[in-house]
Design an enzyme around this catalytic site. Structure first.
Site, PDB file in Angstrom:
ATOM      1  N   ASP A 154      -0.636  -9.835  -7.787  1.00  0.00           N
ATOM      2  CA  ASP A 154      -1.631 -10.912  -7.828  1.00  0.00           C
ATOM      3  C   ASP A 154      -3.033 -10.349  -7.555  1.00  0.00           C
ATOM      4  OD1 ASP A 154      -1.338 -10.428  -5.133  1.00  0.00           O
ATOM      5  OD2 ASP A 154      -1.146 -12.529  -4.544  1.00  0.00           O
ATOM      6  N   SER A 155      -3.103  -9.042  -7.289  1.00  0.00           N
ATOM      7  CA  SER A 155      -4.416  -8.384  -7.218  1.00  0.00           C
ATOM      8  C   SER A 155      -5.157  -8.551  -8.538  1.00  0.00           C
ATOM      9  CB  SER A 155      -4.255  -6.901  -6.885  1.00  0.00           C
ATOM     10  OG  SER A 155      -3.349  -6.275  -7.763  1.00  0.00           O
ATOM     11  N   ASP A 187       4.557 -10.476  -8.899  1.00  0.00           N
ATOM     12  CA  ASP A 187       4.096 -11.009  -7.626  1.00  0.00           C
ATOM     13  C   ASP A 187       4.097 -12.525  -7.695  1.00  0.00           C
ATOM     14  OD1 ASP A 187       3.369  -9.934  -5.234  1.00  0.00           O
ATOM     15  OD2 ASP A 187       1.369  -9.307  -5.878  1.00  0.00           O
ATOM     16  N   LYS A 207       8.115 -10.468  -5.950  1.00  0.00           N
ATOM     17  CA  LYS A 207       7.643 -10.025  -4.627  1.00  0.00           C
ATOM     18  C   LYS A 207       6.966 -11.189  -3.929  1.00  0.00           C
ATOM     19  CE  LYS A 207       3.995  -7.055  -4.097  1.00  0.00           C
ATOM     20  NZ  LYS A 207       3.035  -7.847  -3.307  1.00  0.00           N
ATOM     21  N   GLU A 234       4.956 -12.270  -0.108  1.00  0.00           N
ATOM     22  CA  GLU A 234       4.319 -11.750   1.106  1.00  0.00           C
ATOM     23  C   GLU A 234       4.801 -12.515   2.338  1.00  0.00           C
ATOM     24  OE1 GLU A 234       0.062 -11.682   0.741  1.00  0.00           O
ATOM     25  OE2 GLU A 234       0.102 -10.540  -1.126  1.00  0.00           O
ATOM     26  N   GLU A 256       1.839  -2.630   3.694  1.00  0.00           N
ATOM     27  CA  GLU A 256       0.429  -2.461   3.317  1.00  0.00           C
ATOM     28  C   GLU A 256      -0.463  -2.427   4.551  1.00  0.00           C
ATOM     29  OE1 GLU A 256      -1.057  -5.044   0.240  1.00  0.00           O
ATOM     30  OE2 GLU A 256      -3.124  -4.344   0.524  1.00  0.00           O
TER      31      GLU A 256
HETATM   32  O1  KIV Z   1      -1.052  -7.463  -5.739  1.00  0.00           O
HETATM   33  C1  KIV Z   1      -0.904  -6.243  -5.583  1.00  0.00           C
HETATM   34  O2  KIV Z   1      -1.453  -5.420  -6.301  1.00  0.00           O
HETATM   35  C2  KIV Z   1      -0.058  -5.805  -4.484  1.00  0.00           C
HETATM   36  C3  KIV Z   1      -0.036  -4.349  -4.155  1.00  0.00           C
HETATM   37  C4  KIV Z   1      -1.311  -3.935  -3.589  1.00  0.00           C
HETATM   38  C5  KIV Z   1       1.108  -3.997  -3.302  1.00  0.00           C
HETATM   39  O3  KIV Z   1       0.583  -6.609  -3.866  1.00  0.00           O
END
Ligand code: KIV
Length: 304
Positions: free
Chosen positions: A54-55, A93, A123, A125, A192
């Protein structure tokens, strides 16, 4: 360990491969990618896990943080990455809000990433408080990656993107989070922004493979953001980022060269142009000539 040549066929990476890697002490490699071309390049370079993180809210969409990106926006990118990947494991994500309201909604959204996006693992968090949601998703036959430490979706609670696990109480909480997620059955655990000593302790403690970002060298694998390693982020990099290329400089150079060529009439040249066949050209010239003599006008074709 031998390095596979770029683009060479390799074994399909699965969640089981990640666990094998931990036991064989072979590092896991992971990079983010958010579209067809970047995912394809990352896959063909032999990276094990492609994370549609989600970055992308920040790197691709220009937001300040990751909070506003939606499931539909994420899915758009996951589908594009899917088309570029052959052997790597595709991880999606789950964005903020997609697993925070209810376990049912978490399950429904995770299912969309698998069914519509073609992801192989999702994934989420957060630590031990996420366990019921993780169990619900795993119950739908969907592998889950955990993510603890500096969790960007908690930016408001943390008061910024700050290194976590620096005090004894924070370390104790991280250990509880890691073991809870491990027992819940996560297929891997992202660590992280935590001190390397803490990441090492967690890595030795849990059975699931750990993948670090800003967590030192003793994790079972490492992940970085595609735009970070290529200098495409337009700002100072975090301490843990290593630049492996300068795509910003390459792109700027290419774009400026294109502009200069157009302004100086050097692009396109004759070789870069399509041509009529000799026969059609001759016929066109004859037609033009006929028109000119009929109308007494120059180079104008009208439809009669
Ligand atoms: O969203 C992302 O890019 C991430 C990584 C930095 C692990 O969660």
């Amino acid at each position: 360990m031998s390095l596979t040549p770029i683009g060479a066929p390799r074994q399909k990476i699965t969640v089981a491969s990640l666990r094998d890697r931990k036991f064989q002490h072979e590092p896991i490699t992971c990079l983010t990618a958010y579209d067809y071309s970047s995912a394809r390049l990352v896959d063909e370079a032999g990276i094990d896990v492609v994370l549609v993180g989600d970055s992308l809210a920040m790197t691709m969409l220009g937001h300040e943080n990751t909070l506003s990106v939606t499931v539909d926006e994420m899915l758009h990118h996951v589908k594009a990455a899917r088309r570029g990947i052959r052997d790597a494991l595709l991880m999606a994500d789950m964005p903020y809000g997609s697993y925070h309201v209810s376990a049912k909604e978490a399950r429904r959204n995770a299912t969309r990433f698998i069914k519509e996006g073609g992801a192989e693992i999702v994934k989420i968090e957060g630590g031990e408080k996420r366990v019921p949601f993780i169990r619900e998703i795993i119950d739908a036959e969907i592998p889950v990656a955990g993510h603890i430490g500096l969790t960007p979706q908690s930016v408001n609670r943390m008061g910024g993107f700050k290194v976590q696990g620096k005090s004894l109480s924070e370390i104790e909480q991280l250990m509880r989070d890691a073991t809870a997620l491990d027992h819940a059955g996560v297929s891997c655990l992202f660590l992280e922004g935590i001190p390397r000593e803490v990441a090492e302790m967690i890595t030795n403690e849990v059975g699931t493979p750990t993948i670090g970002i800003g967590a030192g060298p003793n994790c079972d694998g490492q992940v970085l953001v595609f735009h970070d390693i290529l200098n495409l982020t337009f700002g100072p990099a975090a301490k843990f980022v290593r630049r492996y290329g300068d795509a910003a400089a390459e792109i700027t150079h290419a774009v400026q060269a294109f502009r200069a060529d157009v302004l100086s009439h050097q692009y396109p040249n004759d070789k870069e142009s399509y041509h009529l066949s000799g026969e059609t050209k001759q016929a066109l010239e004859m037609l033009l000539e006929r028109k000119r003599s009929i109308r007494g006008k120059k180079n104008i074709i009208t439809i009669d």
